[in-house]
Design a protein around this motif. Structure first.
Motif, PDB file in Angstrom:
ATOM      1  N   LEU A  79      29.412 -50.298 -68.431  1.00 15.24           N
ATOM      2  CA  LEU A  79      30.052 -49.287 -67.603  1.00 15.24           C
ATOM      3  C   LEU A  79      29.745 -49.533 -66.127  1.00 15.24           C
ATOM      4  CD1 LEU A  79      31.694 -46.675 -67.404  1.00 15.24           C
ATOM      5  CD2 LEU A  79      29.549 -45.431 -67.613  1.00 15.24           C
ATOM      6  N   GLY A  80      28.493 -49.845 -65.808  1.00 11.98           N
ATOM      7  CA  GLY A  80      28.124 -50.157 -64.424  1.00 11.98           C
ATOM      8  C   GLY A  80      28.853 -51.376 -63.898  1.00 11.98           C
ATOM      9  N   HIS A  81      29.058 -52.357 -64.756  1.00 13.36           N
ATOM     10  CA  HIS A  81      29.791 -53.575 -64.381  1.00 13.36           C
ATOM     11  C   HIS A  81      31.200 -53.209 -63.916  1.00 13.36           C
ATOM     12  CE1 HIS A  81      31.750 -57.491 -64.881  1.00 13.36           C
ATOM     13  NE2 HIS A  81      32.527 -56.963 -65.796  1.00 13.36           N
ATOM     14  N   TYR A  82      31.903 -52.435 -64.725  1.00  9.26           N
ATOM     15  CA  TYR A  82      33.271 -52.054 -64.372  1.00  9.26           C
ATOM     16  C   TYR A  82      33.298 -51.089 -63.188  1.00  9.26           C
ATOM     17  CZ  TYR A  82      34.499 -54.327 -68.706  1.00  9.26           C
ATOM     18  OH  TYR A  82      34.658 -55.271 -69.690  1.00  9.26           O
ATOM     19  N   MET A  83      32.310 -50.212 -63.099  1.00 11.02           N
ATOM     20  CA  MET A  83      32.253 -49.287 -61.972  1.00 11.02           C
ATOM     21  C   MET A  83      32.027 -50.035 -60.665  1.00 11.02           C
ATOM     22  SD  MET A  83      30.064 -46.240 -63.678  1.00 11.02           S
ATOM     23  CE  MET A  83      30.290 -44.908 -62.539  1.00 11.02           C
ATOM     24  N   ASN A  84      31.162 -51.034 -60.671  1.00 12.45           N
ATOM     25  CA  ASN A  84      30.897 -51.796 -59.450  1.00 12.45           C
ATOM     26  C   ASN A  84      32.109 -52.620 -59.032  1.00 12.45           C
ATOM     27  OD1 ASN A  84      28.329 -50.804 -59.153  1.00 12.45           O
ATOM     28  ND2 ASN A  84      27.360 -52.499 -60.218  1.00 12.45           N
ATOM     29  N   LEU A  85      32.791 -53.232 -59.993  1.00 13.38           N
ATOM     30  CA  LEU A  85      34.006 -53.982 -59.650  1.00 13.38           C
ATOM     31  C   LEU A  85      35.058 -53.058 -59.045  1.00 13.38           C
ATOM     32  CD1 LEU A  85      34.456 -56.370 -62.712  1.00 13.38           C
ATOM     33  CD2 LEU A  85      33.851 -57.002 -60.382  1.00 13.38           C
ATOM     34  N   THR A  86      35.251 -51.905 -59.670  1.00 15.43           N
ATOM     35  CA  THR A  86      36.245 -50.949 -59.173  1.00 15.43           C
ATOM     36  C   THR A  86      35.842 -50.397 -57.816  1.00 15.43           C
ATOM     37  OG1 THR A  86      36.766 -50.356 -61.454  1.00 15.43           O
ATOM     38  CG2 THR A  86      37.481 -48.831 -59.735  1.00 15.43           C
ATOM     39  N   ALA A  87      34.581 -49.999 -57.681  1.00 14.57           N
ATOM     40  CA  ALA A  87      34.111 -49.439 -56.406  1.00 14.57           C
ATOM     41  C   ALA A  87      34.201 -50.471 -55.288  1.00 14.57           C
ATOM     42  CB  ALA A  87      32.686 -48.925 -56.545  1.00 14.57           C
ATOM     43  N   GLY A  88      33.872 -51.719 -55.587  1.00 12.98           N
ATOM     44  CA  GLY A  88      33.979 -52.770 -54.574  1.00 12.98           C
ATOM     45  C   GLY A  88      35.399 -52.910 -54.071  1.00 12.98           C
ATOM     46  N   ALA A  89      36.350 -52.921 -54.991  1.00  9.52           N
ATOM     47  CA  ALA A  89      37.753 -53.026 -54.593  1.00  9.52           C
ATOM     48  C   ALA A  89      38.195 -51.793 -53.812  1.00  9.52           C
ATOM     49  CB  ALA A  89      38.627 -53.215 -55.832  1.00  9.52           C
ATOM     50  N   VAL A  90      37.765 -50.611 -54.239  1.00  9.51           N
ATOM     51  CA  VAL A  90      38.136 -49.375 -53.546  1.00  9.51           C
ATOM     52  C   VAL A  90      37.580 -49.371 -52.118  1.00  9.51           C
ATOM     53  CG1 VAL A  90      37.711 -46.878 -53.487  1.00  9.51           C
ATOM     54  CG2 VAL A  90      38.449 -47.972 -55.612  1.00  9.51           C
ATOM     55  N   PHE A  91      36.328 -49.770 -51.954  1.00  8.46           N
ATOM     56  CA  PHE A  91      35.736 -49.810 -50.615  1.00  8.46           C
ATOM     57  C   PHE A  91      36.454 -50.809 -49.715  1.00  8.46           C
ATOM     58  CE2 PHE A  91      32.227 -47.378 -52.251  1.00  8.46           C
ATOM     59  CZ  PHE A  91      31.730 -46.727 -51.133  1.00  8.46           C
ATOM     60  N   LEU A  92      36.786 -51.984 -50.244  1.00 10.78           N
ATOM     61  CA  LEU A  92      37.478 -52.977 -49.429  1.00 10.78           C
ATOM     62  C   LEU A  92      38.865 -52.503 -49.026  1.00 10.78           C
ATOM     63  CD1 LEU A  92      36.438 -56.256 -51.282  1.00 10.78           C
ATOM     64  CD2 LEU A  92      35.753 -55.543 -48.988  1.00 10.78           C
ATOM     65  N   VAL A  93      39.623 -51.970 -49.974  1.00 12.63           N
ATOM     66  CA  VAL A  93      40.976 -51.494 -49.671  1.00 12.63           C
ATOM     67  C   VAL A  93      40.928 -50.311 -48.708  1.00 12.63           C
ATOM     68  CG1 VAL A  93      43.001 -50.381 -50.704  1.00 12.63           C
ATOM     69  CG2 VAL A  93      42.000 -52.392 -51.788  1.00 12.63           C
ATOM     70  N   THR A  94      39.998 -49.386 -48.944  1.00 14.08           N
ATOM     71  CA  THR A  94      39.875 -48.239 -48.044  1.00 14.08           C
ATOM     72  C   THR A  94      39.509 -48.683 -46.637  1.00 14.08           C
ATOM     73  OG1 THR A  94      39.199 -46.827 -49.885  1.00 14.08           O
ATOM     74  CG2 THR A  94      38.681 -46.050 -47.671  1.00 14.08           C
ATOM     75  N   GLY A  95      38.583 -49.631 -46.522  1.00  8.64           N
ATOM     76  CA  GLY A  95      38.200 -50.134 -45.202  1.00  8.64           C
ATOM     77  C   GLY A  95      39.377 -50.750 -44.468  1.00  8.64           C
ATOM     78  N   ILE A  96      40.173 -51.537 -45.171  1.00  7.88           N
ATOM     79  CA  ILE A  96      41.330 -52.178 -44.537  1.00  7.88           C
ATOM     80  C   ILE A  96      42.385 -51.139 -44.148  1.00  7.88           C
ATOM     81  CG2 ILE A  96      43.286 -53.718 -44.963  1.00  7.88           C
ATOM     82  CD1 ILE A  96      41.323 -55.443 -46.621  1.00  7.88           C
TER      83      ILE A  96
END
Length: 158
Positions: A79-96
């Motif tokens: 669950l942490g694996h998928y949460m980190n992948l998703t959160a990483g993508a969300v942070f990058l997209v939100t930042g851009i």
């Protein structure tokens, strides 16, 4: 299907990194909620918490996101694996996205350039932790080790 290392030896370090990011985001969110409580939800005032500009909406989202990241870091399954992948993508997209509307009225989360940089940095770290914190049975890890050190995979230069 993508190849993710299974049972990586540095997995505890990656879990600690994602947990620390989650803790920072949670503390930032709580501090920001106290700082912006009387303001409008999407206010554009000069409210700062832990070096980042914020408003009530961004602070509330940060409380939830920080708690979710800490939950994912505390889990010993994928669950942490998928949460980190998703959160990483969300942070990058939100930042851009927020960087593209930084000086406009569409900056509804009240980002500043420092907030964009921190969002991008957290996104990259969370994406990296998500790439290396997958768990599986010892058989999967052994099969991956055999594939990694197979003579064909090593090539002529090894």
């Amino acid at each position: 299907m993508a190849h993710f290392p299974v049972n990586h030896p540095a997995r505890p370090l990656y879990r600690v990194l994602s947990g620390l990011i989650g803790l920072y985001i949670l503390v930032f969110g709580v501090w920001g909620v106290f700082q912006t409580w009387g303001d409008g939800l999407f206010g554009r005032d000069a409210n700062w918490a832990l070096g980042l500009r914020t408003n009530l909406a961004f602070s509330l989202v940060s409380v939830v996101f920080g708690a979710v990241l800490m939950l994912g870091a505390s889990r010993r399954d994928n669950l942490g694996h998928y949460m980190n992948l998703t959160a990483g993508a969300v942070f990058l997209v939100t930042g851009i996205l927020m960087m593209s509307v930084l000086q406009t009225s569409a900056n509804f989360l009240n980002f500043s350039m420092s907030t964009v940089i921190v969002s991008m940095l957290f996104g990259l770290i969370l994406l990296a932790t998500g790439l290396y914190d997958k768990v599986g049975p010892p058989e999967h890890a052994e099969e991956e080790r055999r594939r990694r050190y197979h003579p064909v995979a090593e090539g002529p230069n090894r």
